[in-house]
Write a protein that holds these residues in place. Structure first.
Motif, mmCIF file in Angstrom:
data_model
loop_
_atom_site.group_PDB
_atom_site.id
_atom_site.type_symbol
_atom_site.label_atom_id
_atom_site.label_comp_id
_atom_site.label_asym_id
_atom_site.label_seq_id
_atom_site.Cartn_x
_atom_site.Cartn_y
_atom_site.Cartn_z
ATOM 1 N N VAL A 262 0.011 0.043 4.158
ATOM 2 C CA VAL A 262 -0.266 -1.291 3.631
ATOM 3 C C VAL A 262 -1.007 -1.168 2.303
ATOM 4 O O VAL A 262 -0.716 -1.906 1.349
ATOM 5 N N SER A 263 -1.944 -0.223 2.224
ATOM 6 C CA SER A 263 -2.620 -0.005 0.936
ATOM 7 C C SER A 263 -1.608 0.438 -0.110
ATOM 8 O O SER A 263 -1.681 0.024 -1.271
ATOM 9 N N ALA A 264 -0.680 1.291 0.315
ATOM 10 C CA ALA A 264 0.366 1.730 -0.611
ATOM 11 C C ALA A 264 1.134 0.533 -1.136
ATOM 12 O O ALA A 264 1.455 0.453 -2.327
ATOM 13 N N ALA A 265 1.416 -0.422 -0.246
ATOM 14 C CA ALA A 265 2.154 -1.619 -0.656
ATOM 15 C C ALA A 265 1.371 -2.405 -1.697
ATOM 16 O O ALA A 265 1.928 -2.864 -2.698
ATOM 17 N N VAL A 266 0.056 -2.546 -1.476
ATOM 18 C CA VAL A 266 -0.772 -3.293 -2.426
ATOM 19 C C VAL A 266 -0.791 -2.583 -3.783
ATOM 20 O O VAL A 266 -0.626 -3.209 -4.837
ATOM 21 N N LEU A 267 -0.949 -1.258 -3.749
ATOM 22 C CA LEU A 267 -0.946 -0.498 -5.000
ATOM 23 C C LEU A 267 0.384 -0.640 -5.725
ATOM 24 O O LEU A 267 0.439 -0.798 -6.945
ATOM 25 N N PHE A 268 1.449 -0.582 -4.952
ATOM 26 C CA PHE A 268 2.788 -0.705 -5.515
ATOM 27 C C PHE A 268 2.929 -2.052 -6.227
ATOM 28 O O PHE A 268 3.413 -2.124 -7.362
#
Lengths: 304, 255, 308
Positions: free
Chosen positions: C214-220
Motif C-alpha cells: 500500500v505504501s508502494a501504491a502511495v509512492l507510485f
C-alpha cells in the motif's frame, strides 16, 4: 453485552460504508467529467464538425485537421513501437537468460521508465531528435530546416519511445502466460526455437499484445506534453503530407483553444466538441482493451 | 542383451545441475522395438535421464553433461549435432497432456509442418489420419478434426499428443509418466496403445507405478539417487531382483 | 543418416534471431539514452564557462524568483519546487484516502460481481487523457469551486491538486488492490475464526499485512503527481510564486518546462536550465518509482516466500 455487540456491528457497517463511498466518489468523478463533456459538446458534433478545418480563428468550422494529424502521428508511432517493443520482449523473455544480472537490470529499468514524466520525453525529443539527429541530418545533407525542426516524424518517435516500456511489459506478460509445457511440446516435436516462438508462443500472446497496443494508442491520442515541442502546431492551413511536416492534433488543439484563445467564449463550443471526440475515442479504446482482456481471461479459465 | 539390436546406448553418463550431480555414471543399452521402463523413487532422476535422450534438459539453465548417449552409434552430445533432427528421431510424450490450443488436425500436423519439406495437403491429411489411427483415437475424433484439441478429455488429449509425436515418424518414443494425470480407464487405453506401438517403435517410459512397469515393459531400469541400481528383463526384475534395494522398492518398502 | 548439422540449414532462422537481438539491444540503448541525453544537456551549467555567465548551479538556489526571460534573469528553483510539492501534497491528501478506501472496499467487502465492475470503472478513469482533466479543471471545476468557497483566484494549487488527484487515483487504487489481494486467504480466515468482525479483519490484519504494498501504491501515485504536466499547466494558474498559500496561483516544475520550452533560445542558459529541471524530475520520479517497486517486490516475496 448484547447491545454493545449490536453497536459495534453498526459502527462497522458505517466504516465499511465509508470505504464503499470512496468507490461511489470515483464513479461520481467519472460521471461528472463524462456528463459535462457530453452535455457541453454534443451540440457541436456534426458531420461538418468532423470533416471541416477550423474557421474564423477557431470559433467556427471543425476539427478535421486535428483528427487527421492525430491518426497520422499515431500510425507512425505504431509502426515504430510495435515491432521494436515486441521484438525486445521476445528477446528478453525467450532468449535472454533469466538469471543473468543484465537481464534483470534491463527489466527493472524498463519497468521504471514507464514512470518517467511525459514532459521529460518532450524535452528529450526536442533536444535529441530535433536538435541532435535532425540538425546533424540537415548539416550533412547541406540544407536547413528539413529535419532539424518539429515535425510528425519526431513527435511520433517521441511518443513511440515513451510507450516502448508499455509494449514491452504487455508483451512479456503475454509471453509469460503461455505455458512452458507447450514450448517443450513443440521443441520435442523437432520444431526449432524460432518455429516454436512463431507458431506456438506468439499466436497465443497476440490478445495480450493487442491489449497493450490498444492502450498505447489510447494513451498516445491523449498525450500532449511530449508532442507540443516536437511536432504539434497551433494551426495549419493545410493538411500534413510528409512525415517532415508539422501537424495539428486533437489533444494539443484542445489545449490551445482553452488556454491561448483571445475569446474563450467563442471557442468554447468547439473546444467542448473536440474534447468529446477525444474522450469518446480514448474511452472506446479502453473499453476494447477491457473486453479483449476479459475474453482471453475467460478462455484461459475454460481451456486449461 | 538377450534380444534385439541395441540402437540406443547410454554410456558412462553423468549430469550436473549446477554443481549437484543428478545422474551418476549411467550405462545401459536400450533394445530396439521393446518397451524399457525407468522406475525409482521420486527425485531419483528418472525424468532427467529420459530427457537426456532427446536433449530436452537443455531447456533448463545450469545443466551440464559428461559421457555419451549413442543413437545408431552416433553420440548425440557431440558438437554440431542437429538437436532439431535428433528430436524428430526421438519423440516425446509428457507427463501432463500438453496439446497446443489449435485444432486436432493442426496439433498432429504440427511436427510435419515444422519439417524441411512440408507435404501437400492431401499427403498431410494421410499422415494425420495414419497417426491418429496408430494412436487409437481416430474413431473418436475423425468427425471433429478441426475443433480445438483443448475440448477433449485428458486421456484423449494425451493420445493426441502421442499421435502428434508419431506423425514425424520417430524411431524412439520417450514417455514421461504418460498416464499419471489420467483416470484408470484412460490409463488402460494408453497402456494398451504402448503395447501395440512397440511393434514399430523403441519406447522408453518413466513410471512411478510398479504395476504399470510390470504390465507394459519388457526391460526395466531401476534408478536410485541418480544411480542405476539394476537393469534387466522386467520379468526377472519383478520376480527375482538382483539387488536388495530393488527388492525393497518393488515390494513397496519405500518409494 | 547422420545427425550432424547441415551447413546453412538454419541460416534464415539465425538471421531472424540476430535481428531480434539487435532490435532489443537498440531499444534498450534508446531507453538509457534518455537519461544520458538529458544529463548531457544539463552539464553545461556545471562545466561550460559561457553558459555559466548566465547560470550556475548555485543560482538555482539564490533568491526566490524564477524569471528566466528578463534583463536580469533569475533562476531560483524554489518557487517551482514549492509549487510541485504543494500540488503533489494536495493531490495525495485527496487521492490517497479515496483510492485506498476504494481498494479496501473492492478487495475486502465487495462481492465478485461488484468487484468486476469496479475495476473497469477505475481503468476508464485512468483512460481519461490528462489534457481532458486539465480542461475540466480549468473550465468547469475552477469556477464551481470558486463560487462555493469564495476564492480570490480561480486557478490555484487546490484546484490543480484535486484534478491531479483524479489522475492518480487509478494508479494508487490498482497497486493497492493488488497488494491487498496478495494477502493470503488464510490470514482472513484465521482472524474471522478468532471472532474478529470483517472490518477488524480488514483493518487490523489484511491492511497491515499489505502495508508495504500500500505504501508502494502511495509512492507510485506520488511519482505520477510530480511528473504530471498538462493538468497543472492548465489548472494551477501558472504564476511561479514562492508561497505556501494553497489558494494562490502556482506553477510546478513540469509546467515550467511545458510553458517555456517553446520560446527558449537553443543553447542558452535558460535552455540548459530547463534540461536541468528535466533531469531533476527524471531522477526524483525514478527514485520514487524504484523505492515503490522495491517495496512491492519485497511484499510479494514476504507473502509468497522466495520460491522462484
Amino acid at each position: 453485552m448484547n447491545s454493545k455487540g449490536h453497536l459495534r456491528k453498526i459502527k462497522d457497517r458505517i466504516k465499511i460504508g465509508l470505504t464503499g463511498s470512496a468507490v461511489l466518489l470515483i464513479l461520481a468523478i467519472l460521471a461528472v467529467i463524462l456528463g459535462t463533456v457530453i452535455i457541453g459538446g454534443y451540440k457541436s458534433i456534426s458531420w461538418e464538425f468532423l470533416t471541416q478545418p477550423p474557421k474564423e480563428g477557431m470559433t467556427k468550422g471543425g476539427i478535421f485537421p486535428a483528427i487527421f494529424g492525430m491518426v497520422f502521428s499515431l500510425l507512425m508511432m505504431l509502426i515504430a513501437v510495435v515491432p521494436v517493443g515486441v521484438a525486445t520482449a521476445v528477446y528478453l523473455h525467450e532468449y535472454a537468460r533469466p538469471d543473468f544480472i543484465l537481464t534483470k537490470l534491463i527489466r527493472g529499468a524498463v519497468n521504471n521508465l514507464a514512470g518517467v514524466p511525459s514532459i521529460v520525453f518532450g524535452l528529450f525529443g526536442l533536444g535529441f531528435f530535433i536538435q541532435f539527429i535532425g540538425g546533424s541530418l540537415d548539416r550533412s545533407l547541406g540544407q536547413s530546416g528539413l529535419f532539424g525542426q518539429p515535425c510528425i516524424l519526431w513527435a511520433s518517435l517521441t511518443l513511440a519511445l515513451m510507450n516502448l516500456p508499455m509494449i514491452i511489459v504487455a508483451t512479456e506478460e503475454a509471453l509469460r502466460a503461455v505455458p512452458q509445457a507447450e514450448r517443450a511440446g513443440a521443441l520435442a516435436l523437432g520444431a526449432t526455437k524460432w518455429q516454436t516462438i512463431q507458431n506456438v508462443v506468439l499466436p497465443q500472446a497476440i490478445p495480450g499484445i493487442l491489449t497493450g497496443v490498444v492502450l498505447v494508442v489510447s494513451r498516445g491520442a491523449g498525450e500532449v506534453a511530449p508532442i507540443m515541442f516536437t511536432g504539434a502546431a497551433y494551426y495549419l492551413p493545410y493538411l500534413p503530407k510528409l512525415p517532415t511536416d508539422q501537424f495539428m492534433t486533437l489533444g494539443y488543439h484542445i489545449f490551445v483553444m482553452t488556454t491561448q484563445s483571445p475569446d474563450i467564449d467563442a471557442t468554447m463550443p468547439i473546444a467542448m466538441g473536440a474534447t468529446l471526440v477525444l474522450l469518446a475515442l480514448t474511452f472506446s479504446l479502453n473499453i476494447i482493451a477491457i473486453i479483449i482482456r476479459s475474453r482471453t481471461r475467460s478462455q484461459l479459465r475454460k481451456g486449461r | 542383451m538377450q534380444t534385439g539390436i541395441n540402437r540406443l546406448e547410454i554410456k558412462d553418463f553423468n549430469l550436473y545441475y549446477h554443481r549437484t550431480k543428478a545422474l551418476e555414471d549411467i550405462s545401459m543399452m536400450i533394445p530396439e522395438k521393446k518397451v524399457t521402463a525407468i522406475i525409482g523413487p521420486s527425485g531419483c532422476g528418472k525424468s532427467t535421464l529420459l530427457r537426456s535422450i532427446n536433449r530436452m534438459n537443455e531447456m533448463i539453465d545450469g545443466v551440464t553433461v559428461e559421457g555419451q548417449v549413442l543413437l545408431d552409434g552416433e553420440d548425440i552430445y557431440q558438437q554440431d549435432i542437429d538437436v532439431v533432427e535428433l528430436r524428430r528421431k526421438v519423440g516425446m510424450v509428457f507427463q501432463r497432456p500438453n496439446p497446443f490450443p489449435k485444432s486436432i488436425f493442426e496439433n498432429v500436423a504440427f511436427g510435419v509442418r515444422m519439417g524441411d519439406n512440408v507435404p501437400a495437403k492431401q499427403k498431410l491429411e494421410e499422415v494425420v489420419e495414419r497417426s491418429l489411427k496408430e494412436a487409437a483415437i481416430w474413431d473418436e475424433v475423425k468427425d471433429r478434426l478441426h475443433r480445438s484439441a483443448m475440448e477433449l478429455s485428458g486421456g484423449q488429449q494425451q493420445r493426441i499428443c502421442i499421435a502428434r509425436a508419431l506423425a514425424v515418424e520417430p524411431e524412439v518414443i520417450l514417455m514421461d509418466e504418460p498416464a499419471s494425470a489420467l483416470d484408470p480407464i484412460a490409463t488402460a487405453k494408453i497402456e494398451e496403445l504402448i503395447f501395440r506401438l512397440k511393434e514399430k517403435y523403441t519406447i522408453v517410459i518413466v513410471t512411478h507405478n510398479m504395476q504399470q512397469a510390470a504390465r507394459v515393459s519388457d526391460f526395466t531400469a531401476f534408478l536410485m539417487l541418480g544411480k542405476l541400481v539394476e537393469f534387466g528383463p522386467t520379468e526377472k526384475m519383478m520376480t527375482n531382483p538382483g539387488s536388495k534395494l530393488t527388492e525393497d522398492y518393488i515390494t513397496g518398502r519405500f518409494g | 543418416m547422420s545427425l550432424k548439422k547441415t551447413r546453412f540449414k538454419y541460416l534464415g532462422e539465425s538471421l531472424i534471431e540476430g535481428n531480434i537481438k539487435i532490435t532489443a539491444i537498440l531499444a534498450i540503448i534508446a531507453v538509457f539514452l534518455i537519461f544520458f541525453f538529458i544529463l548531457r544537456e544539463s552539464l553545461p551549467i556545471f562545466f561550460n564557462g559561457e553558459v555559466q555567465q548566465e547560470i550556475t548551479f548555485g543560482k538555482f538556489f539564490q533568491g526566490i524568483q524564477w524569471q528566466p526571460v528578463s534583463d536580469h534573469p533569475r533562476f531560483s528553483l524554489w518557487p517551482i519546487i514549492m509549487g510541485s510539492l504543494k500540488v503533489t501534497m494536495i493531490a495525495l491528501v485527496f487521492a490517497v484516502p479515496v483510492a485506498i478506501g476504494a481498494a479496501l472496499y473492492s478487495s475486502e467487502f465487495a462481492g465478485r460481481r461488484l468487484k468486476e465492475f469496479i475495476k473497469p470503472v477505475v481503468e476508464l478513469l485512468a483512460g481519461i487523457p490528462s489534457v481532458v482533466l486539465g480542461f475540466f479543471a480549468l473550465i468547469i471545476m475552477a469556477s464551481f469551486l470558486k463560487n462555493i468557497f469564495g476564492w480570490t483566484y480561480r486557478l490555484n494549487a487546490v484546484n490543480a491538486g484535486i484534478a491531479l488527484g483524479f489522475a492518480i487515483i487509478p494508479a494508487i487504487y490498482s497497486l493497492a488492490e493488488d497488494a491487498l489481494n496478495a494477502v493470503p486467504k488464510s490470514f482472513r480466515e484465521a482472524a474471522l475464526g478468532l471472532g474478529a468482525t470483517p472490518w477488524q479483519t480488514a483493518v487490523k490484519v489484511v491492511l497491515p499485512a499489505a502495508l508495504p504494498g500500500v505504501s508502494a501504491a502511495v509512492l507510485f501515485g506520488m511519482g505520477r503527481a510530480v511528473g504530471e504536466t498538462m493538468v497543472v499547466l492548465m489548472a494551477a494558474g501558472n504564476a511561479p510564486l514562492f508561497s505556501l498559500n494553497p489558494l494562490e496561483s502556482t506553477r510546478t516544475m513540469t509546467a515550467t518546462i511545458a510553458a517555456e520550452l517553446g520560446e527558449v533560445v537553443f543553447g542558452s542558459g535558460h535552455y540548459h536550465a530547463l534540461f536541468f529541471i528535466g533531469l531533476t524530475l527524471f531522477t526524483v520520479t525514478f527514485v520514487i518509482n524504484l523505492i515503490s517497486w522495491a517495496l512491492f517486490d519485497g511484499l510479494m516475496s514476504k507473502l509468497y516466500g522466495a520460491k522462484k
